[in-house]
Design a protein around this motif. Structure first.
Motif, PDB file in Angstrom:
ATOM      1  N   SER A   1      36.571  40.745  37.254  1.00 33.15           N
ATOM      2  CA  SER A   1      36.083  40.821  35.875  1.00 33.15           C
ATOM      3  C   SER A   1      34.897  39.884  35.691  1.00 33.15           C
ATOM      4  N   ALA A   2      35.000  38.689  36.278  1.00 29.95           N
ATOM      5  CA  ALA A   2      33.886  37.738  36.205  1.00 29.95           C
ATOM      6  C   ALA A   2      32.654  38.290  36.911  1.00 29.95           C
ATOM      7  N   ALA A   3      32.861  39.027  37.996  1.00 31.72           N
ATOM      8  CA  ALA A   3      31.750  39.563  38.783  1.00 31.72           C
ATOM      9  C   ALA A   3      30.903  40.551  37.988  1.00 31.72           C
ATOM     10  N   LYS A   4      31.452  41.097  36.894  1.00 33.60           N
ATOM     11  CA  LYS A   4      30.693  42.044  36.078  1.00 33.60           C
ATOM     12  C   LYS A   4      29.651  41.332  35.220  1.00 33.60           C
ATOM     13  N   SER A   5      29.776  40.020  35.072  1.00 38.37           N
ATOM     14  CA  SER A   5      28.802  39.229  34.323  1.00 38.37           C
ATOM     15  C   SER A   5      27.738  38.702  35.278  1.00 38.37           C
ATOM     16  N   PRO A   6      26.576  38.344  34.750  1.00 38.36           N
ATOM     17  CA  PRO A   6      25.491  37.857  35.620  1.00 38.36           C
ATOM     18  C   PRO A   6      25.696  36.397  36.023  1.00 38.36           C
ATOM     19  N   ILE A   7      26.838  36.113  36.677  1.00 33.68           N
ATOM     20  CA  ILE A   7      27.107  34.755  37.133  1.00 33.68           C
ATOM     21  C   ILE A   7      26.905  34.678  38.636  1.00 33.68           C
ATOM     22  N   ASP A   8      26.893  33.468  39.160  1.00 37.00           N
ATOM     23  CA  ASP A   8      26.547  33.245  40.555  1.00 37.00           C
ATOM     24  C   ASP A   8      27.768  32.994  41.434  1.00 37.00           C
ATOM     25  N   PHE A   9      28.734  32.269  40.892  1.00 28.39           N
ATOM     26  CA  PHE A   9      29.937  31.882  41.633  1.00 28.39           C
ATOM     27  C   PHE A   9      31.149  32.008  40.721  1.00 28.39           C
ATOM     28  N   ILE A  10      32.312  32.083  41.340  1.00 26.02           N
ATOM     29  CA  ILE A  10      33.555  31.795  40.650  1.00 26.02           C
ATOM     30  C   ILE A  10      34.166  30.562  41.313  1.00 26.02           C
ATOM     31  N   GLU A  11      34.921  29.808  40.533  1.00 25.03           N
ATOM     32  CA  GLU A  11      35.624  28.633  41.044  1.00 25.03           C
ATOM     33  C   GLU A  11      37.106  28.940  41.032  1.00 25.03           C
TER      34      GLU A  11
END
Length: 380
Positions: free
Chosen positions: A80-90
């Motif tokens: 779900s986080a990957a659908k946003s324009p973010i760089d990493f997940i922690e």
């Protein structure tokens, strides 16, 4: 998906690791890669937004429904986080007693049976026991009730809007969008003094999974445990290692954890690449930021203030390299709106040319004033 426990006898020594094992942190999400070479130089080419435990941590006692939307530290949360324009997940990694790295934040896992609450240490469970908590992937199979202890000591049912099974590190590598970077927090109990042999054992087990499944995925290691952070740097030189600290907002027996200045020492002594600090620690002591930069270290932050767009933008102006956030979509969008160029406006010299200005700007005098004001506000 077949899962396996990895034994230390199967873990390679550093000199057995392939030379081409992801020596640079590169992702299609970056215009340029995060570079780490064997001379320990490291640079972050853009302001990073990192999803906290994936799409955001769960605060079960919160009145904000976003804090209970998706089970934290789950495959669903990560994608779900990957659908946003973010760089990493922690996310947080611990190792079970049969040597399998699993993703779970709390030191203890709680359940209820016949009205009695039971708690077990995650590292004392075998993989099969760990995975039997919460929802199950196998249709028709019911897992053990999963509870959680809040910071004020209450024990509540771990209810979220969209639940998902617990998972392993291997599953995350195989099931999460491959361009999304992993900030792997090496999780250890604050109340336990660990022997070096145990730390090495745990770190080698984790590294085996990383070396086998990471491929070209960007990786950053981090840990609040200073010995673990320095050891994982010694055990490998493919991926950057950051030291996690509360920045003095909470005090510990180990003085290395009690200030940003001590964090700098830990990094320089161990050849680490950066610091991840509670943002309140940075706002209380903004003078530490140039010291960190002068030491050629990167600086990321975490904390609930990072869910406030203005606080994140302030960090961008201060030269901080990135933020770990819970509201990944909202913060990503707000930050993009704040730092992207606005419409072109006539240049001040009147020569008819135009220039682009960001939507929010501070003069050096205004920024200096804010840096003096913020520590006072944070103290109260």
């Amino acid at each position: 998906m077949a899962l396996k426990a990895v034994h230390v006898s199967d873990v390679p020594n550093l000199d057995q690791v392939q030379e081409n094992s992801s020596l640079s942190l590169y992702s299609t999400r970056f215009s340029k890669g995060l570079e780490l070479n064997r001379a320990t130089s490291f640079r972050i080419p853009k302001f990073l937004v990192i999803g906290h435990r994936g799409h955001g941590m769960n605060m079960l006692q919160s009145s904000d429904s976003r804090m209970k939307a998706i089970k934290e530290n789950s495959i669903l949360s990560f994608n779900s986080a990957a659908k946003s324009p973010i760089d990493f997940i922690e996310f947080d990694v611990q190792v079970t007693k049969d040597d399998c790295p699993v993703i779970f934040h709390d030191d203890l896992i709680l359940s209820e049976e016949n009205g009695t609450v039971f708690e077990k240490r995650v590292t004392e469970l075998c993989l099969a026991e760990f995975l039997c908590y919460g929802p199950q992937r196998e249709a028709g199979k019911e897992g053990r009730c999963l509870l959680r202890k809040t910071k004020d000591g209450q024990i509540v049912k771990w209810d979220v809007e969209t639940d998902d099974p617990l998972c392993t590190l291997e599953e995350a590598f195989q099931s999460v969008e491959p361009s999304l970077g992993f900030n792997i927090e090496l999780k250890f109990d604050d109340n336990i003094v660990y022997q070096q042999d145990y730390l090495v054992h745990v770190l080698q087990v984790i590294l085996q999974v990383v070396f086998e499944f990471a491929k070209d995925r960007p990786i950053i290691f981090s840990s609040f445990q200073p010995d673990a952070a320095q050891l994982v740097r010694k055990l490998q030189n493919n991926y950057p290692v950051f030291f996690l600290t509360n920045g003095g907002t909470q005090l510990y027996y180990d003085v290395r954890r009690n200030s940003l200045e001590e964090a700098i020492k830990v990094c320089l002594e161990g050849g680490l690449q950066g610091i991840v600090s509670e943002i309140k620690g940075v706002f209380r002591n903004p003078g530490a930021v140039p010291k960190i930069k002068e030491s050629k270290l990167s600086l990321l932050t975490y904390g609930q203030l990072n869910n406030v767009p203005e606080a994140v933008y302030m960090q961008h102006l201060m030269g901080i390299d990135g933020v770990i956030v819970d509201f990944v979509q909202e913060i990503s969008q707000a930050l993009s709106d704040m730092i992207k160029p606005a419409k072109a406006v006539p240049a001040e010299d009147g020569n008819g040319e135009t220039e682009a200005k960001s939507q929010l700007q501070f003069s050096q005098q205004e920024l200096s004033f804010l840096l003096k004001l913020i520590p006072e506000l944070i103290q109260h």
